[in-house]
Each structure stands twice: as C-alpha cells, then as structure tokens.
Design a protein around this motif. Sequence first.
Motif, PDB file in Angstrom:
ATOM      1  N   MET A   1      -0.732  -0.846  -6.171  1.00  0.00           N
ATOM      2  CA  MET A   1       0.059   0.171  -5.489  1.00  0.00           C
ATOM      3  C   MET A   1      -0.897   1.146  -4.815  1.00  0.00           C
ATOM      4  SD  MET A   1       3.431   1.273  -5.718  1.00  0.00           S
ATOM      5  CE  MET A   1       3.968   2.326  -4.429  1.00  0.00           C
ATOM      6  N   ASN A   2      -0.622   1.481  -3.600  1.00  0.00           N
ATOM      7  CA  ASN A   2      -1.486   2.388  -2.851  1.00  0.00           C
ATOM      8  C   ASN A   2      -0.874   3.779  -2.850  1.00  0.00           C
ATOM      9  OD1 ASN A   2      -3.385   3.454  -1.218  1.00  0.00           O
ATOM     10  ND2 ASN A   2      -2.853   2.257   0.594  1.00  0.00           N
ATOM     11  N   HIS A   3      -1.470   4.682  -3.584  1.00  0.00           N
ATOM     12  CA  HIS A   3      -0.964   6.052  -3.698  1.00  0.00           C
ATOM     13  C   HIS A   3      -1.861   7.013  -2.942  1.00  0.00           C
ATOM     14  CE1 HIS A   3       2.283   5.791  -6.588  1.00  0.00           C
ATOM     15  NE2 HIS A   3       1.573   4.936  -7.269  1.00  0.00           N
ATOM     16  N   ALA A   4      -1.233   7.911  -2.206  1.00  0.00           N
ATOM     17  CA  ALA A   4      -1.984   9.002  -1.616  1.00  0.00           C
ATOM     18  C   ALA A   4      -2.303  10.028  -2.699  1.00  0.00           C
ATOM     19  CB  ALA A   4      -1.187   9.643  -0.493  1.00  0.00           C
ATOM     20  N   ILE A   5      -1.569   9.975  -3.787  1.00  0.00           N
ATOM     21  CA  ILE A   5      -1.745  10.907  -4.896  1.00  0.00           C
ATOM     22  C   ILE A   5      -2.605  10.229  -5.953  1.00  0.00           C
ATOM     23  CG2 ILE A   5      -0.537  12.163  -6.711  1.00  0.00           C
ATOM     24  CD1 ILE A   5       1.873  12.237  -4.713  1.00  0.00           C
ATOM     25  N   LEU A  40       7.693  15.337  -1.380  1.00  0.00           N
ATOM     26  CA  LEU A  40       8.357  15.202  -2.673  1.00  0.00           C
ATOM     27  C   LEU A  40       8.695  13.754  -3.000  1.00  0.00           C
ATOM     28  CD1 LEU A  40      10.654  18.361  -2.662  1.00  0.00           C
ATOM     29  CD2 LEU A  40       8.378  18.069  -3.664  1.00  0.00           C
ATOM     30  N   ASP A  41       8.989  12.953  -1.994  1.00  0.00           N
ATOM     31  CA  ASP A  41       9.273  11.550  -2.259  1.00  0.00           C
ATOM     32  C   ASP A  41       8.017  10.838  -2.770  1.00  0.00           C
ATOM     33  OD1 ASP A  41      11.241   9.442  -2.296  1.00  0.00           O
ATOM     34  OD2 ASP A  41      10.072   8.537  -0.677  1.00  0.00           O
ATOM     35  N   ALA A  46       4.863   8.647  -7.363  1.00  0.00           N
ATOM     36  CA  ALA A  46       3.615   8.673  -8.137  1.00  0.00           C
ATOM     37  C   ALA A  46       3.894   9.068  -9.584  1.00  0.00           C
ATOM     38  CB  ALA A  46       2.623   9.639  -7.497  1.00  0.00           C
ATOM     39  N   PHE A  47       4.719  10.095  -9.760  1.00  0.00           N
ATOM     40  CA  PHE A  47       5.062  10.542 -11.107  1.00  0.00           C
ATOM     41  C   PHE A  47       5.747   9.415 -11.880  1.00  0.00           C
ATOM     42  CE2 PHE A  47       7.811  12.431 -14.308  1.00  0.00           C
ATOM     43  CZ  PHE A  47       6.902  13.219 -14.994  1.00  0.00           C
ATOM     44  N   ILE A 156       0.588   0.456 -13.386  1.00  0.00           N
ATOM     45  CA  ILE A 156       0.639   1.228 -12.137  1.00  0.00           C
ATOM     46  C   ILE A 156       0.477   0.288 -10.948  1.00  0.00           C
ATOM     47  CG2 ILE A 156      -0.602   2.914 -10.713  1.00  0.00           C
ATOM     48  CD1 ILE A 156      -1.081   4.517 -13.339  1.00  0.00           C
ATOM     49  N   ASP A 157      -0.458  -0.639 -11.038  1.00  0.00           N
ATOM     50  CA  ASP A 157      -0.678  -1.599  -9.955  1.00  0.00           C
ATOM     51  C   ASP A 157       0.562  -2.451  -9.696  1.00  0.00           C
ATOM     52  OD1 ASP A 157      -3.261  -0.651  -9.644  1.00  0.00           O
ATOM     53  OD2 ASP A 157      -4.185  -2.300 -10.770  1.00  0.00           O
TER      54      ASP A 157
END
Length: 189
Positions: A1-5, A40-41, A46-47, A156-157
């Motif tokens: 998963m590619n998170h900006a956070i 927020l999305d 991420a959360f 997470i991945d």
Amino acid sequence: MNHAIDLGRPVAGDVIDLITDDHRLFERLLRQLRDTTQDLDAVRRAFADVLIAHGEAEEELVYPVLRRKTPDVGEHEIEHGHEEHAEGNEALLKVLELKGTDTQAFADAVEELSNLIAHHIAEEEITILSPAREEVGMKIRTDLGATWAARRNELIDRNCGSVENVRRIVAEAEREGLLDDDDDEDDED
C-alpha cells in the motif's frame, strides 16, 4: 500500500516499545482526523490500516505469549483487550463508511473512535504492557517484536484497513460475541 502518511516500518525492537510507539501514532493520526486542513480521507485510510494491522498482529502473536508468560496479566485482561479491539474496529467501520469527511456525522464518529482508542490505550498500557515489561524477559520481547513488526507491516501492505476487510473483522467479532448487541456505550457500569 502506498501511503503519503508515514505509518512507520519497524523491523525489530522490544515488542512493548513497538506497541506503545504505535499507540502514539494512533494519537497523532486521531488529532489529524480532527484537523480540517488535512486530507481527512487519506488520514482515515492510513489510520484504518495501522489500527487493524496493529490489533490483528497483537491478537495473533502478542496476547497468546503474554497470557502464558505474565502471571499478573490474567485471562480477563486479555479477553477485555480483545473486546476493546472489537469495539474500536466497530467504531472505525462507522468512520470508514461515511461518504464525506466534512459533516457533523464524521466529526461525531471520529470523536467516538478517539474516545474508545484513548480508553483502550490507557488500559492496555497499564494492565497488560506494564506487567509484561517487568515479567517477560528481554529476549522473548525482542523476538516477539520482530515477529509482530513483520506481521504488522505485512498486513499494512495488504490494505488490511479496507472497508471490506474491516466489515469482515467486525462481523467476525459479532459472531464471537465480542460486541454487545445493543449500542449502549455505558455497559461497563
């Protein structure tokens, strides 16, 4: 998963420190979920990933070891931890299922989620993790830390915080009787 956070990618350490580090991450992300200048999305996605990964890895790997190795942590504390994970996941699902993030319903759902997570963090750190720090040897804690971190990162991945997966986890918790049938939040008194 590619998170900006940045959700962190721990690979090793004392499992108790790794878990409490995630607890601080939860608190930061929950603050961001209340900050309307944030995406927020993206924050809620991420959360969701880190909360689900953390809890699933904890229940699969950490709780069973602590149940065996920590005399001061009884069956009740571990079962209560499972119940609080289920309640947090149910509240998370409500946040994820809301279409918009600029509504009062979203703010209310985030507040409910935040309250449940804050309660769980405080209780788990006091009744489970603190005794484990004193009663479980460092080798076990570091071995468990590496295993827990690998499982957390793997989940997470896999996008474990997807609304579909969270629905599945909540439905499973309902079948197991971990969630009250009524939505009464004052059931502990």
